[in-house]
Design a protein around this motif. Structure first.
Motif: not given
Length: 395
Positions: A21-24, A152-153, A157-163, A246-248
């Motif tokens: 997330y920080l990298h994104a 991500e769809g 971007g990084a917002a996909a990690y916030r949940p 993140p999935a892998a």
């Protein structure tokens, strides 16, 4: 134990995804490493206060306070990506560090509470089972770490990690409910029970108890620094080395935590054959060999397999190590003992992520593993020397 299970799910999700997330968010490798180091250092300082105080005031209030802090930290991370706020929340909430479901810097209070609840012969089964519950929750959380790939769809971007921070928040609410319902043991309820392990240790070494504790704490610093070199940034290393997402990474860590949970139960059976010390040494030596092999793996699937087996071996003996160290003190000093045990790992562990991140930034992805291997090899050598002959006296 219900609180540990609820807490561990959020920890597992962030162990897999927080560095990503920080990298994104375009944090550099060095900035990520420094954040982890500061978080670990703050946790170590908090540990220094909590353990001894829990011996006098009881553990329940401290654990309730910890969950309250987690609620605040998760709420901040859900609401903003501003570096100053997110960094502060990460430090308070120990995001990405993982603790196998433990209460972070408040873990000494938790361990002391558990040890006061049961007699000494039951410690190994209880601590192994407690560890297994936490690791199982971490596995479930690591599976949820694949959610950014799903979102991500819908989220850019990084917002996909916030949940993911919502998982932490919900887990803290559940923990508060479990802890409020739990019976608080009075701090003054110390019996005349004398640990057989501390009697054997002091008889063998002719050292006072405080010196024994500091000696073992010094040995633990080697382990802590070695863990810090590779553990906190392992997900980030997978991303840099193999380009996986993140999935892998979440799937890999889920299998690793589930395997470690199973191995914790197997480790309990091994203690009946090899003893606590023998079990720790055998499992950690195999884990050390795999640690040195891991960075040379040319394929992700092979690195994943090595990581899973190593995690199972290393984390599967946590219960034995906790039982060993708490056995060095009498009942009314176990909060202090758990503090020394935790602090001696966490303080040097805080240095590791910054050093490892610097190597990552220089594209030296193998060096941290070699340094960690040397440190953990030294730890095992001094560990067996410290406990040599002590456990035999209590069998």
């Amino acid at each position: 134990m219900g609180a540990r299970a609820a807490r561990s799910v959020g920890q597992g999700a962030l162990v897999a995804d927080f560095a990503l997330y920080l990298h994104a968010l375009h944090w550099s490798a060095l900035n990520i490493g420094v954040l982890y180091s500061v978080s670990l250092l703050v946790g170590a300082l908090a540990t220094l206060l909590v353990g001894p105080l829990s011996d006098h005031f009881g553990a329940k209030g401290f654990l309730l306070g910890y969950e309250g802090v987690q609620l605040v930290a998760a709420s901040i991370a859900l609401s903003t990506t501003q570096s100053i706020w997110l960094g502060g929340a990460a430090i308070l909430g120990a995001f990405g560090r993982g603790a196998n479901g433990g209460a972070g810097p408040f873990a000494p209070a938790e361990q002391s509470w558990i040890s006061r609840s049961v007699v000494e012969p039951q410690w190994a089964p209880i601590f192994h089972f407690n560890t297994s519950i936490g690791l199982s929750g971490m596995a479930a959380g690591a599976l949820l770490a694949a959610l950014p790939s799903v979102f991500e769809g819908m989220l850019p971007g990084a917002a996909a990690y916030r949940p993911l921070f919502l998982i932490v928040l919900i887990g803290s609410v559940v923990c508060l409910l479990f802890l409020r319902a739990a019976e608080a043991l009075p701090a003054e309820r110390a019996t005349e029970e004398k640990s057989t392990l501390v009697e054997a240790a002091t008889a063998k070494t002719k050292q006072p108890l405080w010196r024994l504790m500091l000696t073992f704490g010094s040995i633990n610093t080697l382990n802590g620094l070695g863990i810090g070199m590779v553990g906190p940034l392992m997900a980030y290393w997978f991303h840099l080395r193999f380009g996986v997402g993140p999935a892998a990474i979440g799937g890999t860590m889920a299998i690793a935590f589930a395997s470690a949970a199973f191995m914790s139960l197997i480790g309990l059976r091994l203690t009946r054959r090899f003893g606590l010390v023998g079990t720790v040494l055998r499992m950690r030596l195999l884990g050390l060999a795999l640690l040195l092999a891991l960075p040379f793996s040319p394929f992700f699937w092979l690195a994943m397999l090595i990581f899973i087996i190593r995690a199972a071996l290393n984390q599967g003996n946590i219960g034995s190590r906790q039982a060993l160290f708490l056995g060095l003190v009498d009942k009314d000093r176990r909060g202090l003992a758990a503090t020394i045990n935790s602090l001696s790992i966490q303080a040097p562990r805080a240095i590791g992520p910054t050093i490892a991140a610097a190597f990552f930034q220089w594209e030296m992805l193998v060096t941290p593993f070699l340094i960690a291997g040397a440190l953990q090899g030294a730890y095992l050598y001094f560990f067996q020397r410290f406990f040599r002959g002590i456990e035999k006296k209590v069998r």
